[in-house]
Design a protein around this motif. Structure first.
Motif, mmCIF file in Angstrom:
data_model
loop_
_atom_site.group_PDB
_atom_site.id
_atom_site.type_symbol
_atom_site.label_atom_id
_atom_site.label_comp_id
_atom_site.label_asym_id
_atom_site.label_seq_id
_atom_site.Cartn_x
_atom_site.Cartn_y
_atom_site.Cartn_z
ATOM 1 N N PHE A 46 -1.962 -7.872 -2.889
ATOM 2 C CA PHE A 46 -2.663 -7.406 -4.091
ATOM 3 C C PHE A 46 -1.765 -7.312 -5.318
ATOM 4 O O PHE A 46 -2.228 -6.932 -6.393
ATOM 5 C CB PHE A 46 -3.361 -6.072 -3.834
ATOM 6 N N GLY A 47 -0.491 -7.672 -5.195
ATOM 7 C CA GLY A 47 0.388 -7.642 -6.368
ATOM 8 C C GLY A 47 0.571 -6.223 -6.876
ATOM 9 O O GLY A 47 0.988 -5.334 -6.139
ATOM 10 N N MET A 48 0.225 -5.991 -8.130
ATOM 11 C CA MET A 48 0.313 -4.653 -8.695
ATOM 12 C C MET A 48 -0.948 -3.836 -8.438
ATOM 13 O O MET A 48 -1.006 -2.656 -8.767
ATOM 14 C CB MET A 48 0.602 -4.727 -10.198
ATOM 15 N N GLY A 49 -1.971 -4.448 -7.876
ATOM 16 C CA GLY A 49 -3.159 -3.707 -7.466
ATOM 17 C C GLY A 49 -4.220 -3.518 -8.523
ATOM 18 O O GLY A 49 -5.251 -2.898 -8.263
ATOM 19 N N GLU A 68 0.300 -5.190 0.918
ATOM 20 C CA GLU A 68 1.335 -5.757 0.065
ATOM 21 C C GLU A 68 2.684 -5.392 0.677
ATOM 22 O O GLU A 68 2.778 -4.466 1.485
ATOM 23 C CB GLU A 68 1.188 -5.195 -1.359
ATOM 24 N N VAL A 69 3.721 -6.129 0.297
ATOM 25 C CA VAL A 69 5.066 -5.822 0.788
ATOM 26 C C VAL A 69 5.969 -5.261 -0.308
ATOM 27 O O VAL A 69 6.997 -4.648 0.002
ATOM 28 C CB VAL A 69 5.738 -7.068 1.413
ATOM 29 N N HIS A 70 5.593 -5.429 -1.564
ATOM 30 C CA HIS A 70 6.467 -5.034 -2.661
ATOM 31 C C HIS A 70 6.190 -3.589 -3.081
ATOM 32 O O HIS A 70 5.060 -3.226 -3.431
ATOM 33 C CB HIS A 70 6.301 -5.978 -3.847
ATOM 34 N N THR A 71 7.233 -2.784 -3.065
ATOM 35 C CA THR A 71 7.117 -1.355 -3.338
ATOM 36 C C THR A 71 6.518 -1.036 -4.705
ATOM 37 O O THR A 71 5.667 -0.148 -4.807
ATOM 38 C CB THR A 71 8.489 -0.679 -3.178
ATOM 39 N N PRO A 72 6.918 -1.703 -5.808
ATOM 40 C CA PRO A 72 6.330 -1.359 -7.104
ATOM 41 C C PRO A 72 4.816 -1.525 -7.130
ATOM 42 O O PRO A 72 4.102 -0.693 -7.720
ATOM 43 C CB PRO A 72 7.020 -2.322 -8.074
#
Length: 210
Positions: A46-49, A68-72
């Motif tokens: 979802f990227g940044m959501g 998602e895998v990216h914390t931000p």
């Protein structure tokens, strides 16, 4: 993460978050996760959501699970859940297909794959998400009539997606409609670079009844 993201993560992750571990095949009960039996939508990557949050806000009668895998991005989506008061959104961290393995067959109303990494170099095509084995698993998790909606701004990937989806015996083409999908930052970037946007929507076939 920003302080806004960190605060939202601390407040919401215990109740709204799911950590997906490699090799874990423990069944995931989505009704228990959401606290209700509404139809379920899974968004992969979802990227940044922002897109997921907008769609969930406009579609309160369905529950949305994003992975998602990216914390931000995870922090931002949790902040959006908090800011917009979105009771129908949950967030997972980890490998998407590991998560899908934990879901019961026929459990999802829809799967969204919006602007996945195109891995444009030929030697990297095997890393693409839309592969026959992944599509078969996703289709199995859709209810009959459930929709798999993919979008990309890379024409070659769009062609490969269409070929893979057309070849799956349990899917049938639906349309090329955006179907309420908001514009994403990846989409704007693609349009700015002169790349066409392709939406592909396929439906899980309904078994014939004699």
């Amino acid at each position: 993460m920003s302080s806004r993201h960190t605060d939202a993560h601390s407040a919401l992750w215990p109740s709204h978050g799911v950590t997906v571990l490699d090799g874990d095949r423990t069944p995931l009960d989505l009704d228990e996760l959401f606290g209700g039996g509404a139809p379920k939508v899974l968004e992969i990557g979802f990227g940044m959501g922002d897109t997921l949050a907008a769609m969930a806000a406009a579609d309160p009668d369905r529950d949305y699970l994003g992975i998602e895998v990216h914390t931000p991005g995870i922090g931002n989506l949790l902040a959006e859940i908090q800011d917009q008061d979105l009771p129908n959104v949950r967030v997972a961290r980890g490998d998407a297909m590991q998560l899908v393995h934990r879901l019961a067959p026929g459990r999802l109303d829809a799967v969204h794959i919006f602007f996945p990494d195109p891995w444009p170099k030929a030697r990297h095509h095997k890393r693409r998400l839309v592969q026959p084995q992944n599509v078969a698993l996703l289709r199995d998790r859709l209810r009959p009539g459930g929709v798999l909606h993919c979008a990309t701004d890379w024409p070659h990937y769009a062609e490969a997606m269409a070929e893979t989806l057309d070849a799956d015996p349990g899917l049938e083409p639906l349309d090329h409609d955006r179907a309420g999908r908001p514009e994403t930052k990846f989409e704007r970037r693609g349009v700015g670079a002169g790349r066409p946007i392709t939406d592909l929507r396929y439906r899980r076939s309904t078994p014939n009844r004699s």
